[in-house]
Motif scaffolding. Sequence first.
Motif, PDB file in Angstrom:
ATOM      1  N   ALA A 174       0.842  -1.212   0.000  1.00 14.52           N
ATOM      2  CA  ALA A 174       0.000   0.000   0.000  1.00 14.52           C
ATOM      3  C   ALA A 174       0.872   1.255   0.000  1.00 14.52           C
ATOM      4  O   ALA A 174       0.640   2.199  -0.768  1.00 14.52           O
ATOM      5  N   VAL A 175       1.908   1.251   0.847  1.00 11.99           N
ATOM      6  CA  VAL A 175       2.805   2.416   0.911  1.00 11.99           C
ATOM      7  C   VAL A 175       3.593   2.534  -0.392  1.00 11.99           C
ATOM      8  O   VAL A 175       3.886   3.635  -0.868  1.00 11.99           O
ATOM      9  N   CYS A 176       3.909   1.383  -0.987  1.00 12.68           N
ATOM     10  CA  CYS A 176       4.678   1.380  -2.236  1.00 12.68           C
ATOM     11  C   CYS A 176       3.905   2.082  -3.360  1.00 12.68           C
ATOM     12  O   CYS A 176       4.497   2.730  -4.218  1.00 12.68           O
ATOM     13  N   VAL A 177       2.571   1.990  -3.342  1.00  8.75           N
ATOM     14  CA  VAL A 177       1.757   2.656  -4.370  1.00  8.75           C
ATOM     15  C   VAL A 177       1.977   4.173  -4.300  1.00  8.75           C
ATOM     16  O   VAL A 177       2.133   4.846  -5.327  1.00  8.75           O
ATOM     17  N   ALA A 178       2.007   4.707  -3.062  1.00  5.45           N
ATOM     18  CA  ALA A 178       2.219   6.158  -2.901  1.00  5.45           C
ATOM     19  C   ALA A 178       3.596   6.558  -3.428  1.00  5.45           C
ATOM     20  O   ALA A 178       3.755   7.598  -4.075  1.00  5.45           O
ATOM     21  N   LYS A 179       4.610   5.706  -3.164  1.00  3.21           N
ATOM     22  CA  LYS A 179       5.973   6.018  -3.648  1.00  3.21           C
ATOM     23  C   LYS A 179       6.020   5.975  -5.171  1.00  3.21           C
ATOM     24  O   LYS A 179       6.626   6.838  -5.816  1.00  3.21           O
ATOM     25  N   LEU A 180       5.358   4.982  -5.736  1.00  5.42           N
ATOM     26  CA  LEU A 180       5.344   4.838  -7.188  1.00  5.42           C
ATOM     27  C   LEU A 180       4.593   6.017  -7.823  1.00  5.42           C
ATOM     28  O   LEU A 180       4.987   6.536  -8.863  1.00  5.42           O
ATOM     29  N   HIS A 181       3.525   6.470  -7.163  1.00  2.00           N
ATOM     30  CA  HIS A 181       2.736   7.597  -7.670  1.00  2.00           C
ATOM     31  C   HIS A 181       3.596   8.853  -7.727  1.00  2.00           C
ATOM     32  O   HIS A 181       3.460   9.676  -8.636  1.00  2.00           O
TER      33      HIS A 181
END
Length: 956
Positions: free
Chosen positions: A142-149
């Motif tokens: 879930a946190v990785c999605v924010a980083k990728l965004h």
Amino acid sequence: MTDSKYFTTTKKGEIFELKAELNSDKKEKKKEAVKKVIASMTVGKDVSALFPDVVNCMQTDNLELKKLVYLYLMNYAKSQPDMAIMAVNTFVKDCEDPNPLIRALAVRTMGCIRVDKITEYLCEPLRKCLKDEDPYVRKTAAVCVAKLHDINAQLVEDQGFLDTLKDLISDSNPMVVANAVAALSEIAESHPNSNLLDLNPQTINKLLTALNECTEWGQIFILDCLANYTPRDDRESQSICERVTPRLSHANSAVVLSAVKVLMKFMEMLPKDLDYYGTLLKKLAPPLVTLLSAEPELQYVALRNINLIVQRRPEILKHEMKVFFVKYNDPIYVKLEKLDIMIRLASQANIAQVLAELKEYATEVDVDFVRKAVRAIGRCAIKVEQSAERCVSTLLDLIQTKVNYVVQEAIVVIKDIFRKYPNKYESVIATLCENLDSLDEPEARAAMIWIVGEYAERIDNADELLESFLEGFHDESTQVQLQLLTAIVKLFLKKPTETQELVQQVLSLATQDSDNPDLRDRGYIYWRLLSTDPVAAKEVVLAEKPLISEETDLIEPTLLEELICHIGTLASVYHKPPSAFVEGSRGVQHKRLTGSAGSGESVESPDNGSAAGVTEPPPAVIPSQGDLLGDLLNLDLTPPTTTGPPPPTSSGMQMGAMDLLGGGLDSLIGDESEPLGGDLGGNSAMGTGFGAPPAVMPASFNAPASGGLDDLFDLGGGVGMPMGAFNPPKTVWLPAMKAKGLEILGTFVRRGGVIQMEMNLTNKAMSVMTDFAIQFNRNSFGLAPAGPLQILTPLSPNQSIEAALPLSTVGPVMKMEPLNNLQVAVKNNIDVFYFSCQYPISMLFVEDGKMERQVFLATWKDIPNENEAQFQIKDCHLNSDAASNKLQSSNIFTIAKRTVEGQDMLYQSMKLTNGIWVLAELRVQTGNPNYTISLKCRAPEVSQCVFQNYETVLKN
């Protein structure tokens, strides 16, 4: 032995040795080598040469070694992107490892490697991890999605990760929910209009369920998300408050402050006569008091937040005065903050206690603290009328101590007490006069002179006292000189026969011997007043003064509301909105407290995407327009030292930078300055925060149309390319006969976003003119020269010269009549000359004034009907397309066009340099030379100027 051994190596050829060890067959030796590499990297040595060798170590089952290799990769992947691709296969493989720790580690590392080539390979593993059976992997993904965004927003949207993230809010594991909320909040901050966190009662229920079981940081994420929700009614508000209240007893102070923020916001919705409201107030006090038993740094943060809470709801802590009493070992920053809160909580019930405490503080050794304590006594006297007498006697006791700085502060605050309670405590003047000789600080000397001048008729030797100050007149500070001048003029008007010589002496010192323009100009004004009309002089100088306000240091209501929504963040410590200190302000959203449903305001449901109506503060007092002498004589006409291009006029100039019409931007355009001001980056945040629409729509919106209201923007607008902007011709601003031979013609133009004042200066006198300088009086939109007036050569008789003066819009502000009036002072070697001119308001229309269609519709609905003004533009023979093109060249943008019964309707928007939006509906009937224009704006004063501008542009 600890890992410190890895940091002690001093070998010269260690890169070569490390390379050999990394390629060793022995697992232990390999692990030792990687630790040495990480140690070297940590202390700043460049070990990027070992990249391929370290990547080879990834193929291992040892979790510790894998973590170290991943750490190395995160650090060096950016500088070696091509080499980093080698690691992708291992990442993808690790994302399917049976061990959930390794799966999570792989996806976390891939998210931290900010290399575009790798992000493409991250999508599939991330999609699997978001649906992994293990909650630890899901929460990491879930946190990785924010980083990728943050690296590639488009990729995240295309791959549908945002929808998956929204689904995770319904996850069974509370930590997954918390991380999903944190990730969505992070993404939503950088895209304020995206409405990612579509909060509804069902979602809120899931968040509140997860709140009880997740870690403290997870709780903070969820609470911060809850604070952005607008409940449908007071019942839902109470239900949420009941479920959040247990967080107040949490050991982590950040959780406590986040819970306080949610409760402070939702309390706005609760009727004050509700039993639960009183219970909630009682529950809020203990956790705030507990925060004050922490270490000083945490105490300070808590006190800054309490300061805001007390300004909004003093009743929460009204019985807790004792906890704010200063301890001997408190650091000075904590002492001063406590002192401030004590004054805010001071009331008739506790004033005796407070005064005893303040008197004690005034005998401390810390000079700064003592000064603040003495000032605090004065503030208590002004705030609590019943205590004024006791405060004055306390101040007199302090004056008797004869401690110099205590005496001086006491005199400064007694002056304020006299202003608040005239003709009540003047018996103390004799005591004050005894200490005249000990005053050495400008503020104290000025206060004492004011007292002597104001009460000259009660002081027998007032003339002697003021004369004693006059002896060293030129050595005094400007503040004292100005006060002395006024005091002696007051004395003369009260005792004219005895003080004629004294007043002539001071006027002569002020006008002939002084270099200070402020002092000189005030002297001239008094001199002219006294010589032409002594009766008028008496009315002006001895006019009744307004009482000073009770609390002068309260934060402005709209700013306070925004800061309450930011409790527990840096904004609440700085007491500034995030837009004031977050660079770029890409993700800064202005927040407002929700209005109470019981207060007669309509509160829309969150499903409609609009926040509740907001209680508007009473309008601030608008200062009146000063006359030319009053303000222009005060201007220092020396050219500014800065040269170069003018500062850019930011479209988001807010929060005190501008003070249009005197009351601060918010008081001018109401509480909704957030949607209409735009945020600092120029990203319009207008899609949120609107109140309920008015019941009546403008005539054109009610006209029958095929698809109803929302069809309005589906009809093609046919707007062509803009033509050149209209610039008014030069007119005579200053005729030669009024300016000793200097004639000035001028106009205003806007080019490339920069406002310029273009002038022709002609010398019609017999002597050469040099040393030109220019200054503006305060004006409605803060127009000011962005640099000096560049006239580098002397202006000979009968010679003309052209000059272009770039202007900025960051000058001081005062409402003018008319609004676009500008008072100018021009100085040369002969004299100073004054004139007025009017600038077309289109000079202030910025280039990014085109509103989104949906935002235009919502804003039009939101602005009250009483703010709508209608005008007729006569004898205009343009069709609607030509009119639209012409207006666009002046930054008036057509959002949409539609035709109803042979009448073209243009919907237009424009934005002023201070962030105020003006919306327009222009009706053009084929064959009819008369147009009708409706203007809507939160500052209706602007409408007349905008109409005149439409007329000028369309007819020229």
